[in-house]
Design an enzyme around this catalytic site. Sequence first.
Site, PDB file in Angstrom:
ATOM      1  N   PRO A  21      36.378  48.587  45.476  1.00 26.40           N
ATOM      2  CA  PRO A  21      36.937  47.542  46.333  1.00 26.40           C
ATOM      3  C   PRO A  21      38.417  47.800  46.565  1.00 26.40           C
ATOM      4  CG  PRO A  21      36.705  46.742  44.081  1.00 26.40           C
ATOM      5  CD  PRO A  21      36.075  48.100  44.124  1.00 26.40           C
ATOM      6  N   MET A  22      38.817  47.797  47.837  1.00 26.09           N
ATOM      7  CA  MET A  22      40.237  47.998  48.169  1.00 26.09           C
ATOM      8  C   MET A  22      40.610  47.086  49.326  1.00 26.09           C
ATOM      9  SD  MET A  22      40.700  52.145  47.827  1.00 26.09           S
ATOM     10  CE  MET A  22      39.102  52.557  48.572  1.00 26.09           C
ATOM     11  N   CYS A 105      43.165  43.699  38.896  1.00 23.71           N
ATOM     12  CA  CYS A 105      44.269  43.870  39.843  1.00 23.71           C
ATOM     13  C   CYS A 105      45.596  43.582  39.142  1.00 23.71           C
ATOM     14  CB  CYS A 105      44.100  42.950  41.053  1.00 23.71           C
ATOM     15  SG  CYS A 105      45.442  43.126  42.261  1.00 23.71           S
ATOM     16  N   LYS A 144      35.078  44.131  36.842  1.00 20.59           N
ATOM     17  CA  LYS A 144      35.946  45.307  36.946  1.00 20.59           C
ATOM     18  C   LYS A 144      37.266  44.952  36.290  1.00 20.59           C
ATOM     19  CE  LYS A 144      37.648  48.809  40.187  1.00 20.59           C
ATOM     20  NZ  LYS A 144      39.088  48.829  39.896  1.00 20.59           N
ATOM     21  N   ASN A 206      36.525  54.526  36.131  1.00 21.47           N
ATOM     22  CA  ASN A 206      37.355  54.480  37.329  1.00 21.47           C
ATOM     23  C   ASN A 206      38.766  54.946  36.969  1.00 21.47           C
ATOM     24  OD1 ASN A 206      39.003  51.856  39.121  1.00 21.47           O
ATOM     25  ND2 ASN A 206      38.224  53.704  40.038  1.00 21.47           N
ATOM     26  N   GLY A 207      39.419  55.613  37.925  1.00 19.75           N
ATOM     27  CA  GLY A 207      40.785  56.086  37.713  1.00 19.75           C
ATOM     28  C   GLY A 207      40.864  57.594  37.729  1.00 19.75           C
ATOM     29  N   ARG A 231      41.369  55.242  45.739  1.00 19.26           N
ATOM     30  CA  ARG A 231      42.342  55.731  46.710  1.00 19.26           C
ATOM     31  C   ARG A 231      41.965  57.075  47.344  1.00 19.26           C
ATOM     32  NH1 ARG A 231      47.494  55.963  43.320  1.00 19.26           N
ATOM     33  NH2 ARG A 231      45.948  56.218  41.663  1.00 19.26           N
TER      34      ARG A 231
END
Length: 328
Positions: A21-22, A105, A144, A206-207, A231
């Site tokens: 999600p972005m 976030c 998340k 993630n990351g 990203r």
Amino acid sequence: MHPNHDELPQLLASRPVILAPMEDVTDVVFRRLCRSLGADICVTEFVNVEGLLRGCRNAKRKIRLAGDDALTAIQIYGANAERLAEAAHLAEEAEPLFIDINCGCWVPKIAGRGAGAGWLREPLAMVAMAKMVAHRVKIPVTVKTRIGLGPESHMPIIDLARRLEDAGVAGITIHCRTAAMGHAGVADWSWARKAREVVRIPVIVNGDIRTAEDAKRAIDETGCAGVMVGRRAIEHPWIFREAYALLRDGIVRELPTDDERIALCRAHLCANVAERGEPHGVRCTRRHLSGYLSGLRGASQLRRQLNTCDSLDGCLAILDAYQSAVAA
């Protein structure tokens, strides 16, 4: 028919590469584009629960899933457990694959108000909130989050993973940085492995997943059910087909050709204008074009031309002229 809590692990058994999600990125147009390149699970932009419950047009747009928007989850965020549960119930009507709660976030205007990674200040309250949301809806609920707020002494992720599982959460995505790190530094995937070792529910890592090789290494090192790409997908959505080829078939795919890169620029521009009109549809595509054009001869000049053109026809003409010049 959506998967239940027992079926979600089966869905994740193929080691999926998930579109993260972005905000202002993972809208219906970009999800469709990424799905065409191999992303079979996508997550929406994060949805403010207060806006959704007020009937805000932008929030309602974010949870609207098109007929071909299959295997898409809706992510919600907020600082109040009751409001999150109420919003999850409302979002469930859109028939997403699952509801994801944003507890990661790090942006100060979000986390500073207790939403997103702000929940990591009080892990027990976060667990109670997740339990309330999970019990309010009939579809799976995932979380998340990050490995913690700041220093290692304050990283609650291992015990937190256990508690979230007990609360009825069907899966956890772990961005392997602290909230204090933001996007800086290196993601430490070992925390995802440690969390995965203490739970039975799927854990997604993630990351720093920037290549197909990263995706494979992350899964090999952590044993996690899959990886989530953020990203990197903005500039190189081909990562989905490249990762699937390596993970499932052991094949290293070639990078996209110059013609494929130009074709994706055209497709994304046309789809965004169809969805949003001009000039907004053109302008909101620009963040992607730099990456799409990466490696092309004369890419800098082409990029400058596209970045100063607000019309679809003008942009398409620029791309046509570029291809004609290269072919000459």
